[in-house]
Design an enzyme around this catalytic site. Structure first.
Site, short mmCIF file in Angstrom:
data_model
loop_
_atom_site.label_atom_id
_atom_site.label_comp_id
_atom_site.label_asym_id
_atom_site.label_seq_id
_atom_site.Cartn_x
_atom_site.Cartn_y
_atom_site.Cartn_z
N CYS A 96 0.64 -1.25 -0.02
CA CYS A 96 -0.02 -0.25 0.21
C CYS A 96 0.64 1.26 -0.01
O CYS A 96 0.39 2.39 -0.26
CB CYS A 96 -0.88 0.00 1.34
SG CYS A 96 -1.91 -1.24 1.50
N HIS A 348 -9.30 3.06 -1.85
CA HIS A 348 -7.80 2.85 -1.56
C HIS A 348 -6.81 2.29 -3.23
O HIS A 348 -6.84 0.86 -2.53
CB HIS A 348 -7.96 2.56 -0.43
CG HIS A 348 -6.08 1.76 -0.11
ND1 HIS A 348 -5.12 2.33 -0.73
CD2 HIS A 348 -6.00 1.01 0.50
CE1 HIS A 348 -3.16 2.00 0.13
NE2 HIS A 348 -4.77 1.13 1.04
N CYS A 379 -0.21 2.40 6.72
CA CYS A 379 -0.13 1.07 7.01
C CYS A 379 0.01 0.48 5.60
O CYS A 379 -0.22 0.65 4.51
CB CYS A 379 -1.08 0.46 7.79
SG CYS A 379 -2.78 0.86 7.20
C1 COA Z 1 -14.56 -4.53 1.68
C2 COA Z 1 -14.68 -5.38 0.48
C3 COA Z 1 -15.16 -6.92 0.44
C4 COA Z 1 -16.14 -5.14 -0.16
O1 COA Z 1 -16.59 -5.29 -1.54
P1 COA Z 1 -17.73 -4.66 -2.60
O2 COA Z 1 -18.67 -5.97 -2.15
O3 COA Z 1 -16.88 -5.35 -3.33
O4 COA Z 1 -17.76 -3.53 -1.87
P2 COA Z 1 -19.51 -2.56 -2.34
O5 COA Z 1 -18.74 -1.49 -2.93
O6 COA Z 1 -19.77 -2.95 -3.99
O7 COA Z 1 -20.28 -2.46 -1.52
C5 COA Z 1 -21.00 -3.70 -1.24
C6 COA Z 1 -22.25 -3.48 -1.07
O8 COA Z 1 -22.18 -2.06 0.78
C7 COA Z 1 -23.01 -1.43 0.92
N1 COA Z 1 -21.89 -0.84 0.94
C8 COA Z 1 -21.17 -0.38 0.90
N2 COA Z 1 -20.26 0.82 1.48
C9 COA Z 1 -21.69 1.07 1.57
C10 COA Z 1 -21.74 2.84 2.67
N3 COA Z 1 -20.80 3.32 2.70
N4 COA Z 1 -22.79 3.05 3.26
C11 COA Z 1 -23.93 1.82 3.38
N5 COA Z 1 -23.95 0.34 2.60
C12 COA Z 1 -22.15 0.12 1.90
C13 COA Z 1 -23.85 -1.42 -0.52
O9 COA Z 1 -24.89 -2.15 -0.65
C14 COA Z 1 -22.77 -2.00 -1.47
O10 COA Z 1 -23.96 -2.32 -2.66
P3 COA Z 1 -24.36 -1.98 -3.59
O11 COA Z 1 -22.89 -1.47 -4.87
O12 COA Z 1 -25.01 -2.63 -4.59
O13 COA Z 1 -24.86 -0.95 -2.80
C15 COA Z 1 -14.14 -4.93 -0.61
O14 COA Z 1 -13.75 -3.61 -1.09
C16 COA Z 1 -12.57 -5.45 0.04
O15 COA Z 1 -11.74 -6.33 0.04
N6 COA Z 1 -12.00 -4.06 0.99
C17 COA Z 1 -10.85 -3.96 1.92
C18 COA Z 1 -9.24 -3.87 0.88
C19 COA Z 1 -7.52 -3.80 1.37
O16 COA Z 1 -7.74 -5.40 1.73
N7 COA Z 1 -6.94 -3.32 0.96
C20 COA Z 1 -6.06 -3.17 0.92
C21 COA Z 1 -5.49 -2.23 2.82
S1 COA Z 1 -4.08 -2.33 3.72
#
Ligand code: COA
Length: 395
Positions: A96, A348, A379
């Site tokens: 990252c 990110h 981080c």
């Molecule tokens: C968490 C994670 C698995 C979610 O992935 P995803 O399911 O593709 O995420 P989405 O943005 O499509 O969100 C899924 C659902 O959650 C809900 N949602 C997401 N953010 C929301 C918010 N801020 N408020 C309300 N609902 C929310 C929505 O219902 C969304 O569905 P929709 O797009 O149909 O409305 C993914 O973002 C992830 O792996 N993040 C971490 C990344 C990481 O590890 N990075 C390195 C860091 S060190």
């Protein structure tokens, strides 16, 4: 023989809009290297005195250096931007913080006199080159890193919740909501326009469109909608799509120069490098590492947290940001922190986030003349933290 360090300054910083990874993403049909090329072209246009032949190296952070992100992207993008053959380049991986490390290494380069003018940046197309793609960890890695959770960033955030239960799901959701609200206010106030380079892309239907707005922010977010989300990394866990950063595509770039060179060219630098530090912690709670990295950087600079007027901390997960703020003695609503929101709202795209933080800080310094010093900190997967302290030159 005694050698003196050169002062290092930031001349400009830009980024692309950040898209969602995947077929619905705005950059699904755009390559990672083309995102970087768009930034090179814009930087030269924005800074007519920064000519390609003044740039002595092109240092790019890229986490997953395969497919379109492989082959030493830092070397190929200047040629793809029609800068000719004379600009050398390399690619750096610190996951990252790859892009922030590219900037940090560039600073060291200039400080020690190896160069006067550098292009540094970071790019990640998580849609085309997903996290962990084609990786082949050593069979002993899990054992030496504290277990399988060290390899799943969401689980490292769950581990922070579990080990430090004072950082509750509700606090994480409240922090995520605040990031969304701050980002929305900044977007509505037009703050992103000064840093986002418009990129023309092809859409799924073959038509073309210019992308200049981030795709990830969810201004409609509320505590109720966040509370309704299920945990994604662990059954009955606390990390959700709402309090985690997203999977994104994007790029950011920063021009660094020696202060002497900037003066000679009659440029107005935006900020001056003060100190850099990297630190490492237990990989299963990797999100805590900005704390030792920042304390080390402050120590090198002879400063305290109280001296920092603007703080840009990468929000990989709400819980790790909360932990870091707390352990650095800051409240979760400290007005100096992520004034325009953070990665929970903007997304990110790994290596692109470091240059985004530096670009945010550079623009925030302009509006916060009282702030003499600022921090960019992140981080890193496998348990690292990277911090750079900067001095405001726009006061
Ligand atoms: C968490 C994670 C698995 C979610 O992935 P995803 O399911 O593709 O995420 P989405 O943005 O499509 O969100 C899924 C659902 O959650 C809900 N949602 C997401 N953010 C929301 C918010 N801020 N408020 C309300 N609902 C929310 C929505 O219902 C969304 O569905 P929709 O797009 O149909 O409305 C993914 O973002 C992830 O792996 N993040 C971490 C990344 C990481 O590890 N990075 C390195 C860091 S060190």
């Amino acid at each position: 023989m005694e050698k003196k360090l050169n002062e290092v300054v930031v001349i400009d910083g830009v980024r692309t809009a950040f898209g969602k990874a995947g077929e619905k993403g705005i950059f699904w049909k755009t390559r990672a290297d083309d995102l970087a090329v768009a930034l090179l072209r814009a930087l030269i246009q924005r800074n007519p005195k920064v000519l390609p032949d003044r740039i002595e190296d092109s240092i790019w952070g890229v986490t997953n250096q395969v497919k379109e992100q492989g082959g030493t992207l830092g070397r190929s993008v200047p040629m793809l931007a029609d800068w000719g053959w004379e600009v050398p380049g390399c690619s750096i991986d610190r996951m990252c913080a790859s892009g922030l490390t590219a900037i940090g290494f560039g600073v060291g380069y200039i400080a020690t006199g190896m160069a006067d003018c550098l292009l540094t940046g970071g790019v990640e197309h998580m849609g085309h080159v997903p996290m962990g793609f084609m990786r082949d960890p050593h069979p002993l890695s899990e054992a030496v890193m504290g277990g399988p959770s060290a390899f799943n960033m969401g689980m490292t955030a769950e581990n922070i919740h579990a080990r430090f239960p004072e950082f509750t799901r509700e606090k994480a959701d409240r922090y995520a909501l605040s990031s969304q609200k701050k980002a929305d206010s900044a977007i509505q106030a037009g703050k992103m326009k000064q840093m986002i380079v418009p990129v023309e892309v092809e859409r799924a239907d073959g038509t073309r469109v210019v992308i200049e707005k981030d795709q990830q922010p969810r201004p409609e977010t509320s505590m109720e909608s966040l509370a309704g989300l299920k945990s994604v990394f662990k059954e009955n866990g606390q990390v959700t799509a709402g309090n985690a950063s997203g999977l994104n595509d994007g790029a950011g770039a920063v021009v660094l120069m020696s202060e002497k060179k900037a003066e000679a060219l009659g440029l107005e630098p935006k900020m001056r490098w003060v100190a850099t530090a990297v630190a490492a912690v237990d990989p299963t709670i990797m999100g805590t590492a900005p704390v030792p990295a920042t304390l080390k950087a402050l120590d090198k600079a002879g400063l305290t947290m109280g001296d920092l007027g603007v703080i840009e901390i990468n929000e990989a997960f709400a819980v790790q940001a909360l932990y870091c703020l707390d352990r650095l003695g800051l409240g979760e609503e400290d007005p100096r922190v992520n004034i325009w929101g953070g990665s929970l709202a903007f997304g990110h795209p790994l290596a692109a986030s470091g240059p985004r933080l530096v670009t945010f800080l550079m623009n925030l310094f302009k509006e916060n003349a009282d702030a003499r010093y600022g921090l960019t900190t992140m981080c890193v997967g496998r348990g690292q933290g990277y911090s750079i302290i900067w001095e405001n030159m726009q006061r």
